[in-house]
Write a protein that holds these residues in place. Structure first.
Motif, PDB file in Angstrom:
ATOM      1  N   ARG A 187      -3.699  12.571  -1.673  1.00  0.00           N
ATOM      2  CA  ARG A 187      -3.569  11.410  -0.803  1.00  0.00           C
ATOM      3  C   ARG A 187      -4.767  10.495  -1.034  1.00  0.00           C
ATOM      4  O   ARG A 187      -5.904  10.952  -1.157  1.00  0.00           O
ATOM      5  CB  ARG A 187      -3.512  11.855   0.663  1.00  0.00           C
ATOM      6  N   GLU A 188      -4.518   9.187  -1.078  1.00  0.00           N
ATOM      7  CA  GLU A 188      -5.587   8.233  -1.344  1.00  0.00           C
ATOM      8  C   GLU A 188      -5.538   7.071  -0.355  1.00  0.00           C
ATOM      9  O   GLU A 188      -4.483   6.733   0.199  1.00  0.00           O
ATOM     10  CB  GLU A 188      -5.487   7.689  -2.774  1.00  0.00           C
ATOM     11  N   LEU A 189      -6.702   6.472  -0.191  1.00  0.00           N
ATOM     12  CA  LEU A 189      -6.816   5.321   0.684  1.00  0.00           C
ATOM     13  C   LEU A 189      -6.075   4.125   0.113  1.00  0.00           C
ATOM     14  O   LEU A 189      -6.164   3.848  -1.088  1.00  0.00           O
ATOM     15  CB  LEU A 189      -8.302   4.961   0.852  1.00  0.00           C
ATOM     16  N   VAL A 190      -5.369   3.426   0.960  1.00  0.00           N
ATOM     17  CA  VAL A 190      -4.801   2.115   0.605  1.00  0.00           C
ATOM     18  C   VAL A 190      -5.648   1.025   1.267  1.00  0.00           C
ATOM     19  O   VAL A 190      -6.166   0.134   0.611  1.00  0.00           O
ATOM     20  CB  VAL A 190      -3.335   1.992   1.056  1.00  0.00           C
ATOM     21  N   VAL A 191      -5.785   1.137   2.571  1.00  0.00           N
ATOM     22  CA  VAL A 191      -6.584   0.154   3.310  1.00  0.00           C
ATOM     23  C   VAL A 191      -6.952   0.720   4.666  1.00  0.00           C
ATOM     24  O   VAL A 191      -6.165   1.469   5.264  1.00  0.00           O
ATOM     25  CB  VAL A 191      -5.829  -1.184   3.477  1.00  0.00           C
ATOM     26  N   THR A 192      -8.149   0.388   5.120  1.00  0.00           N
ATOM     27  CA  THR A 192      -8.543   0.714   6.488  1.00  0.00           C
ATOM     28  C   THR A 192      -8.851  -0.574   7.236  1.00  0.00           C
ATOM     29  O   THR A 192      -9.205  -1.589   6.635  1.00  0.00           O
ATOM     30  CB  THR A 192      -9.765   1.631   6.533  1.00  0.00           C
ATOM     31  N   PHE A 193      -8.723  -0.501   8.545  1.00  0.00           N
ATOM     32  CA  PHE A 193      -8.825  -1.679   9.411  1.00  0.00           C
ATOM     33  C   PHE A 193      -9.579  -1.248  10.662  1.00  0.00           C
ATOM     34  O   PHE A 193      -9.071  -0.471  11.457  1.00  0.00           O
ATOM     35  CB  PHE A 193      -7.407  -2.131   9.753  1.00  0.00           C
ATOM     36  N   ILE A 230      -3.051  -5.888   5.361  1.00  0.00           N
ATOM     37  CA  ILE A 230      -2.872  -5.164   6.616  1.00  0.00           C
ATOM     38  C   ILE A 230      -3.006  -6.147   7.775  1.00  0.00           C
ATOM     39  O   ILE A 230      -3.781  -7.100   7.715  1.00  0.00           O
ATOM     40  CB  ILE A 230      -3.895  -4.010   6.746  1.00  0.00           C
ATOM     41  N   SER A 231      -2.220  -5.927   8.812  1.00  0.00           N
ATOM     42  CA  SER A 231      -2.306  -6.785   9.993  1.00  0.00           C
ATOM     43  C   SER A 231      -2.003  -5.954  11.238  1.00  0.00           C
ATOM     44  O   SER A 231      -1.466  -4.841  11.148  1.00  0.00           O
ATOM     45  CB  SER A 231      -1.329  -7.953   9.891  1.00  0.00           C
ATOM     46  N   ARG A 232      -2.348  -6.532  12.351  1.00  0.00           N
ATOM     47  CA  ARG A 232      -2.202  -5.803  13.614  1.00  0.00           C
ATOM     48  C   ARG A 232      -1.478  -6.696  14.618  1.00  0.00           C
ATOM     49  O   ARG A 232      -1.775  -7.888  14.718  1.00  0.00           O
ATOM     50  CB  ARG A 232      -3.595  -5.436  14.125  1.00  0.00           C
ATOM     51  N   ASP A 233      -0.516  -6.145  15.323  1.00  0.00           N
ATOM     52  CA  ASP A 233       0.178  -6.857  16.397  1.00  0.00           C
ATOM     53  C   ASP A 233      -0.187  -6.173  17.699  1.00  0.00           C
ATOM     54  O   ASP A 233       0.364  -5.113  18.027  1.00  0.00           O
ATOM     55  CB  ASP A 233       1.692  -6.820  16.148  1.00  0.00           C
ATOM     56  N   ASN A 234      -1.123  -6.744  18.404  1.00  0.00           N
ATOM     57  CA  ASN A 234      -1.622  -6.093  19.618  1.00  0.00           C
ATOM     58  C   ASN A 234      -0.545  -6.022  20.701  1.00  0.00           C
ATOM     59  O   ASN A 234      -0.483  -5.054  21.464  1.00  0.00           O
ATOM     60  CB  ASN A 234      -2.845  -6.820  20.133  1.00  0.00           C
ATOM     61  N   ALA A 235       0.304  -7.031  20.772  1.00  0.00           N
ATOM     62  CA  ALA A 235       1.355  -7.044  21.801  1.00  0.00           C
ATOM     63  C   ALA A 235       2.341  -5.901  21.604  1.00  0.00           C
ATOM     64  O   ALA A 235       2.810  -5.290  22.563  1.00  0.00           O
ATOM     65  CB  ALA A 235       2.070  -8.387  21.787  1.00  0.00           C
ATOM     66  N   ARG A 236       2.655  -5.616  20.344  1.00  0.00           N
ATOM     67  CA  ARG A 236       3.596  -4.521  20.040  1.00  0.00           C
ATOM     68  C   ARG A 236       2.877  -3.201  19.770  1.00  0.00           C
ATOM     69  O   ARG A 236       3.522  -2.180  19.610  1.00  0.00           O
ATOM     70  CB  ARG A 236       4.457  -4.886  18.835  1.00  0.00           C
ATOM     71  N   ASN A 237       1.539  -3.248  19.730  1.00  0.00           N
ATOM     72  CA  ASN A 237       0.749  -2.048  19.433  1.00  0.00           C
ATOM     73  C   ASN A 237       1.173  -1.430  18.093  1.00  0.00           C
ATOM     74  O   ASN A 237       1.408  -0.221  17.985  1.00  0.00           O
ATOM     75  CB  ASN A 237       0.873  -1.010  20.550  1.00  0.00           C
ATOM     76  N   THR A 238       1.280  -2.297  17.091  1.00  0.00           N
ATOM     77  CA  THR A 238       1.685  -1.847  15.760  1.00  0.00           C
ATOM     78  C   THR A 238       0.701  -2.348  14.711  1.00  0.00           C
ATOM     79  O   THR A 238      -0.029  -3.328  14.923  1.00  0.00           O
ATOM     80  CB  THR A 238       3.087  -2.364  15.386  1.00  0.00           C
ATOM     81  N   VAL A 239       0.709  -1.677  13.584  1.00  0.00           N
ATOM     82  CA  VAL A 239      -0.058  -2.080  12.418  1.00  0.00           C
ATOM     83  C   VAL A 239       0.921  -2.203  11.261  1.00  0.00           C
ATOM     84  O   VAL A 239       1.749  -1.298  11.055  1.00  0.00           O
ATOM     85  CB  VAL A 239      -1.159  -1.069  12.084  1.00  0.00           C
ATOM     86  N   ALA A 240       0.847  -3.294  10.533  1.00  0.00           N
ATOM     87  CA  ALA A 240       1.769  -3.526   9.432  1.00  0.00           C
ATOM     88  C   ALA A 240       1.028  -3.567   8.102  1.00  0.00           C
ATOM     89  O   ALA A 240      -0.175  -3.845   8.047  1.00  0.00           O
ATOM     90  CB  ALA A 240       2.526  -4.829   9.643  1.00  0.00           C
ATOM     91  N   LEU A 241       1.758  -3.264   7.061  1.00  0.00           N
ATOM     92  CA  LEU A 241       1.229  -3.367   5.703  1.00  0.00           C
ATOM     93  C   LEU A 241       2.224  -4.180   4.893  1.00  0.00           C
ATOM     94  O   LEU A 241       3.335  -3.714   4.628  1.00  0.00           O
ATOM     95  CB  LEU A 241       1.026  -1.995   5.070  1.00  0.00           C
TER      96      LEU A 241
END
Length: 118
Positions: A44-50, A68-79
């Motif tokens: 397993r390898e790193l892709v991205v950390t946030f 990478i992005s974060r949707d705080n309203a939906r409490n999700t992280v997208a790639l």
């Protein structure tokens, strides 16, 4: 804590996919999140950390192609993955690092398979 990854699939080289990680039991905006991947026969390898402050660390192999992005309203992280290559084929895992005082707990989602055909 549960991390539910989704969005994987089969795509041709040069195509795009968007992965999503829905978190429950933690707040993504206050914890370090990330994506890792594991190709067949490889570690397993790193892709991205946030980090919770918004700092990112991308693997050299995905810089300029993945976001990478974060949707705080939906409490999700997208790639968002663009210009995909066959070597991007792997199971992608969502990750959360929760620090409480001196205790650090790492959580993993179940993984979502991305297959890039040449």
């Amino acid at each position: 804590v549960q991390l539910q990854a989704s969005g994987g699939g089969l795509v041709q080289a040069g195509g795009s996919l968007r992965l999503s990680c829905a978190a429950s039991g933690i707040i993504v905006s206050t914890n370090a999140m990330g994506w890792y991947r594991q190709a067949p026969g490889k570690q397993r390898e790193l892709v991205v950390t946030f980090t919770h402050t918004g700092s990112t660390n991308y693997a050299d192999s995905v810089k300029g192609r993945f976001t990478i992005s974060r949707d705080n309203a939906r409490n999700t992280v997208a790639l968002e993955m663009n210009n995909l290559k066959p070597e991007d084929t792997a199971v992608y895992y969502c990750n959360a690092v929760v620090a409480t005082g001196t205790h650090v707990q790492v959580y993993w989602g179940q993984g979502t398979l991305v297959t890039v055909s040449s």
